[in-house]
Design a protein around this motif. Structure first.
Motif, PDB file in Angstrom:
ATOM      1  N   ASP B 167       0.837  -1.346   0.091  1.00 49.32           N
ATOM      2  CA  ASP B 167       0.021   0.044   0.052  1.00 49.32           C
ATOM      3  C   ASP B 167       0.898   1.222   0.235  1.00 49.32           C
ATOM      4  OD1 ASP B 167      -2.179  -1.637   0.004  1.00 49.32           O
ATOM      5  OD2 ASP B 167      -2.760  -1.104   2.153  1.00 49.32           O
ATOM      6  N   LEU B 168       1.890   1.475   0.846  1.00 52.41           N
ATOM      7  CA  LEU B 168       2.699   2.378   1.019  1.00 52.41           C
ATOM      8  C   LEU B 168       3.532   2.594  -0.256  1.00 52.41           C
ATOM      9  CD1 LEU B 168       3.912   2.122   4.695  1.00 52.41           C
ATOM     10  CD2 LEU B 168       2.498   3.819   3.555  1.00 52.41           C
ATOM     11  N   VAL B 169       3.718   1.445  -1.005  1.00 49.21           N
ATOM     12  CA  VAL B 169       4.583   1.735  -2.286  1.00 49.21           C
ATOM     13  C   VAL B 169       3.542   2.400  -3.465  1.00 49.21           C
ATOM     14  CG1 VAL B 169       5.476   0.222  -4.154  1.00 49.21           C
ATOM     15  CG2 VAL B 169       6.088  -0.190  -2.007  1.00 49.21           C
ATOM     16  N   ARG B 170       2.519   1.853  -3.297  1.00 51.94           N
ATOM     17  CA  ARG B 170       1.628   2.662  -4.244  1.00 51.94           C
ATOM     18  C   ARG B 170       1.452   3.854  -4.165  1.00 51.94           C
ATOM     19  NH1 ARG B 170      -3.406  -0.470  -3.367  1.00 51.94           N
ATOM     20  NH2 ARG B 170      -3.621   1.161  -1.554  1.00 51.94           N
ATOM     21  N   ASP B 171       1.290   4.554  -2.741  1.00 58.97           N
ATOM     22  CA  ASP B 171       1.232   5.676  -2.241  1.00 58.97           C
ATOM     23  C   ASP B 171       2.452   6.587  -2.964  1.00 58.97           C
ATOM     24  OD1 ASP B 171      -1.121   5.107  -0.858  1.00 58.97           O
ATOM     25  OD2 ASP B 171      -0.349   5.277   0.889  1.00 58.97           O
ATOM     26  N   LEU B 172       3.558   5.831  -3.092  1.00 55.93           N
ATOM     27  CA  LEU B 172       4.490   6.560  -3.477  1.00 55.93           C
ATOM     28  C   LEU B 172       4.502   6.906  -5.282  1.00 55.93           C
ATOM     29  CD1 LEU B 172       7.352   4.551  -1.990  1.00 55.93           C
ATOM     30  CD2 LEU B 172       6.964   7.122  -1.293  1.00 55.93           C
ATOM     31  N   GLY B 173       3.544   6.300  -5.916  1.00 56.34           N
ATOM     32  CA  GLY B 173       3.373   6.684  -7.329  1.00 56.34           C
ATOM     33  C   GLY B 173       4.075   5.413  -7.945  1.00 56.34           C
ATOM     34  N   LEU B 174       4.340   4.263  -7.161  1.00 60.11           N
ATOM     35  CA  LEU B 174       5.224   3.205  -7.890  1.00 60.11           C
ATOM     36  C   LEU B 174       4.344   1.736  -7.940  1.00 60.11           C
ATOM     37  CD1 LEU B 174       8.604   3.808  -6.067  1.00 60.11           C
ATOM     38  CD2 LEU B 174       8.054   4.051  -8.546  1.00 60.11           C
ATOM     39  N   ARG B 175       4.604   0.893  -8.893  1.00 60.77           N
ATOM     40  CA  ARG B 175       4.083  -0.354  -8.681  1.00 60.77           C
ATOM     41  C   ARG B 175       4.843  -1.293  -7.841  1.00 60.77           C
ATOM     42  NH1 ARG B 175       3.167  -4.584 -13.994  1.00 60.77           N
ATOM     43  NH2 ARG B 175       5.492  -4.553 -13.468  1.00 60.77           N
ATOM     44  N   GLY B 176       4.021  -2.037  -6.862  1.00 57.52           N
ATOM     45  CA  GLY B 176       4.525  -2.902  -5.576  1.00 57.52           C
ATOM     46  C   GLY B 176       4.382  -4.270  -6.311  1.00 57.52           C
ATOM     47  N   LEU B 177       5.053  -5.095  -6.109  1.00 63.36           N
ATOM     48  CA  LEU B 177       5.021  -6.494  -6.663  1.00 63.36           C
ATOM     49  C   LEU B 177       5.479  -7.595  -5.371  1.00 63.36           C
ATOM     50  CD1 LEU B 177       6.572  -6.379  -9.973  1.00 63.36           C
ATOM     51  CD2 LEU B 177       4.341  -6.497  -9.548  1.00 63.36           C
ATOM     52  N   ASP B 178       4.694  -8.500  -5.173  1.00 62.86           N
ATOM     53  CA  ASP B 178       4.726  -9.613  -4.023  1.00 62.86           C
ATOM     54  C   ASP B 178       5.817 -10.360  -4.609  1.00 62.86           C
ATOM     55  OD1 ASP B 178       4.884 -11.778  -2.390  1.00 62.86           O
ATOM     56  OD2 ASP B 178       2.851 -11.913  -2.677  1.00 62.86           O
ATOM     57  N   ALA B 179       7.137 -10.341  -3.880  1.00 63.09           N
ATOM     58  CA  ALA B 179       8.257 -11.015  -4.379  1.00 63.09           C
ATOM     59  C   ALA B 179       8.537 -12.170  -3.464  1.00 63.09           C
ATOM     60  CB  ALA B 179       9.722 -10.104  -4.232  1.00 63.09           C
ATOM     61  N   GLY B 180       7.483 -12.631  -2.723  1.00 60.79           N
ATOM     62  CA  GLY B 180       7.699 -13.890  -2.024  1.00 60.79           C
ATOM     63  C   GLY B 180       8.227 -13.782  -0.584  1.00 60.79           C
ATOM     64  N   PRO B 181       8.609 -14.723   0.066  1.00 64.79           N
ATOM     65  CA  PRO B 181       8.865 -14.742   1.418  1.00 64.79           C
ATOM     66  C   PRO B 181      10.263 -13.960   1.761  1.00 64.79           C
ATOM     67  CG  PRO B 181       9.693 -16.762   0.410  1.00 64.79           C
ATOM     68  CD  PRO B 181       8.883 -15.969  -0.462  1.00 64.79           C
ATOM     69  N   LEU B 182      10.452 -13.599   3.030  1.00 68.12           N
ATOM     70  CA  LEU B 182      11.400 -12.620   3.408  1.00 68.12           C
ATOM     71  C   LEU B 182      12.716 -12.916   2.902  1.00 68.12           C
ATOM     72  CD1 LEU B 182      11.869  -9.797   4.617  1.00 68.12           C
ATOM     73  CD2 LEU B 182      12.255 -11.190   6.976  1.00 68.12           C
ATOM     74  N   VAL B 183      13.075 -14.290   3.224  1.00 66.57           N
ATOM     75  CA  VAL B 183      14.364 -14.815   2.422  1.00 66.57           C
ATOM     76  C   VAL B 183      14.592 -14.401   1.059  1.00 66.57           C
ATOM     77  CG1 VAL B 183      13.583 -17.108   1.320  1.00 66.57           C
ATOM     78  CG2 VAL B 183      15.891 -17.063   2.337  1.00 66.57           C
ATOM     79  N   ASN B 184      13.759 -14.080   0.202  1.00 65.65           N
ATOM     80  CA  ASN B 184      13.928 -13.584  -1.045  1.00 65.65           C
ATOM     81  C   ASN B 184      14.586 -12.082  -0.950  1.00 65.65           C
ATOM     82  OD1 ASN B 184      13.119 -15.856  -1.941  1.00 65.65           O
ATOM     83  ND2 ASN B 184      11.067 -15.143  -3.189  1.00 65.65           N
ATOM     84  N   ALA B 185      14.705 -11.187   0.161  1.00 67.23           N
ATOM     85  CA  ALA B 185      15.436 -10.376   0.259  1.00 67.23           C
ATOM     86  C   ALA B 185      16.967 -10.459   0.014  1.00 67.23           C
ATOM     87  CB  ALA B 185      15.389  -9.632   1.658  1.00 67.23           C
ATOM     88  N   VAL B 186      17.597 -11.607  -0.282  1.00 67.39           N
ATOM     89  CA  VAL B 186      18.559 -11.880  -0.577  1.00 67.39           C
ATOM     90  C   VAL B 186      18.611 -11.349  -2.110  1.00 67.39           C
ATOM     91  CG1 VAL B 186      20.330 -13.777  -1.344  1.00 67.39           C
ATOM     92  CG2 VAL B 186      19.156 -13.839   0.858  1.00 67.39           C
ATOM     93  N   ALA B 187      17.512 -11.822  -2.841  1.00 64.87           N
ATOM     94  CA  ALA B 187      17.502 -11.214  -4.382  1.00 64.87           C
ATOM     95  C   ALA B 187      17.652  -9.743  -4.457  1.00 64.87           C
ATOM     96  CB  ALA B 187      16.548 -12.141  -4.912  1.00 64.87           C
ATOM     97  N   LEU B 188      16.834  -9.138  -3.681  1.00 66.50           N
ATOM     98  CA  LEU B 188      16.194  -7.879  -3.748  1.00 66.50           C
ATOM     99  C   LEU B 188      17.664  -6.901  -3.176  1.00 66.50           C
ATOM    100  CD1 LEU B 188      13.672  -9.177  -3.842  1.00 66.50           C
ATOM    101  CD2 LEU B 188      12.662  -7.421  -2.219  1.00 66.50           C
ATOM    102  N   GLU B 189      18.057  -7.428  -2.215  1.00 67.55           N
ATOM    103  CA  GLU B 189      19.488  -6.655  -1.763  1.00 67.55           C
ATOM    104  C   GLU B 189      20.733  -6.668  -2.759  1.00 67.55           C
ATOM    105  OE1 GLU B 189      20.432  -7.500   2.404  1.00 67.55           O
ATOM    106  OE2 GLU B 189      18.006  -7.182   2.972  1.00 67.55           O
TER     107      GLU B 189
END
Lengths: 224, 224
Positions: B167-189
Motif C-alpha cells: 500500500d505504501l509503495v502505491r502511495d509513492l506512485g510506484l507499482r509494488g510486486l509481491d516478491a515472496g518470503p523474506l528470504v527473497n530479500a537476498v535477491a532484492l538486496e
C-alpha cells in the motif's frame, strides 16, 4: 561458432539451440544419455533447425568452442567434474540456478554462494565462467519467432568470457548487459526464484525483466 | 498514517518523506542527531512539504505506526538494537543494502545472508519485517514530480507486513510486486550492486527495473 550445450535436452537448452542455430552457429547438444541427445537433436533438425547435433556431455564439451551449462543444480557439480579437462581454456556460460525443489520460489544460497562461483572453482582459473540467461523464460525461448521482453544480465570476471557471452546473447535477439564481476551471479541466480514467485502470484506464463534509464547500452533494443 | 523513517536524513529518506507527505501521511524523520533531523524536516517543510517532523530515532520509532529503515549497512545492527523495544509489533520496512564500500558494485552477502533477515532476527517475531524499495533511484525519488520507471519488489513472511508495504509503495506512485518470503530479500538486496554497476557502465543517473508479462499485477502502471 560451435556451441556445446551441456545438459541441453531440456526446454532451455532446446530454445537456445534453435535460436543460435538460426543465426549460423553449430550446436552440440550434450546429455548424460547419448541416445536421448541424438534423438533430441534429430527432432530439432526435423523441425527445420539445421546445424544441431547430439551426443554425450563429454563429446559436446570436447568438440565445442564455447560451452553452455543448462543442468538442474543437483547435477551441477558432477556434470562439471565430468568435463573439467575437456572444457579447459574454453568460455563456460553457466545458466544454473541453485533451486531447492519443491520450494522453487524461495531463494536458496548454495555452499559457494552461487552456482557460477562453484563452477569457476571446479573448473579452475584457466576456464573462464560467465553467469547469464537465468531470467529468460524457457517457453518464450522455445518459440524462435517470439520477441522476448527480457534483458540478459552477464556477470564474469574475465573480459573474454564477458564479451563472448554478450555477443551470444545478442545473437539470441536479446539485449545483454554487463552486470559486473562473477560474484554478482549471486544476484542473478537469486532473482530466478523471485521471477517464479511473480509468475505464480500474477498468473504469468513467463515474467521478464527490463532495465530502464540506461543511456548507453550495447545493442539497445528496449528500455529508455 | 504516521510513518517513522529511521536514519531518514539521507537522500532516500528525504524522497520517501516528501512523496508520502504529499499524499497525506505524517512523517517522523529520525536520526542519531536530533538537531540534524529537525533541521532536515524544517527544510522539507519550508520547501512546501507539510506534515514532516524531525527527532531522534527512538522518538521516530516510538511515535510512528510503521517504520522505514534507511541506514547504511554499517549502522544497521546498532540502529535496530537501539529501537527494538519501541518498534515492537510495528511493521518495519527495511531498505538496507549490505554494501561493502568502496566496492559497492560487487555483491556482498552479510553473515545472515540479507540485512532484512538480520533485522527480523534482531527485532524478533512480533515485529514483522518487509524488505523493499532497494532499487528506486534516490535522485528520482527526491523529485516528487518525476514519474519513476521502476517496479518495487516486496519480500515479507507476514501478510500484514506485505500488504502495508505494498500500500505504501502505491502511495509513492510506484507499482509494488509481491516478491515472496523474506528470504527473497537476498535477491532484492543483491540486485542493488548490479544496478550500481549498470549505472557506471551505461552512464545512467539511476537505472530502474521493470517486470514484463505479468497478467494480473496489483495497481499496474506499466509492463505488459
Amino acid at each position: 561458432m560451435r556451441i556445446g550445450i551441456v545438459g541441453g535436452t531440456g526446454k532451455q537448452g532446446s530454445g537456445l539451440a534453435m535460436r543460435w542455430a538460426r543465426v549460423g552457429h553449430t550446436i552440440a547438444v550434450g546429455s548424460r544419455e547419448v541416445a536421448k541427445a541424438r534423438a533430441h537433436a534429430a527432432e530439432l533438425v526435423n523441425r527445420g533447425h539445421t546445424g544441431i547435433e547430439g551426443g554425450d556431455n563429454a563429446w559436446a564439451a570436447a568438440t565445442a568452442e564455447v560451452l553452455v551449462l543448462t543442468v538442474p543444480y543437483e547435477a551441477h557439480r558432477a556434470t562439471l567434474e565430468s568435463i573439467v579437462g575437456l572444457a579447459s581454456g574454453k568460455v563456460v556460460i553457466d545458466v544454473t540456478v541453485p533451486l531447492q525443489p519443491p520450494k522453487v520460489s524461495r531463494v536458496h544460497l548454495p555452499p559457494g554462494q552461487a552456482a557460477a562461483l562453484e563452477a569457476q572453482e571446479i573448473l579452475g582459473a584457466s576456464t573462464p565462467v560467465a553467469a547469464a540467461l537465468h531470467h529468460v523464460s524457457a517457453a518464450h525461448l522455445a518459440d524462435p519467432s517470439r520477441e522476448i521482453e527480457c534483458d540478459v544480465l552477464v556477470a564474469a570476471d574475465h573480459a573474454r568470457a564477458k564479451s563472448v557471452t554478450l555477443d551470444l546473447v545478442r545473437d539470441l535477439g536479446l539485449r545483454g548487459l554487463d552486470a559486473g564481476p562473477l560474484v554478482n551471479a549471486v544476484a542473478l541466480e537469486s532473482l530466478t526464484p523471485v521471477l517464479i514467485h511473480l509468475n505464480r502470484t500474477y498468473k504469468s506464463p513467463g515474467a521478464g525483466i527490463l532495465f530502464t534509464n540506461l543511456s548507453n547500452p550495447p545493442g539497445a533494443k528496449s528500455g529508455s
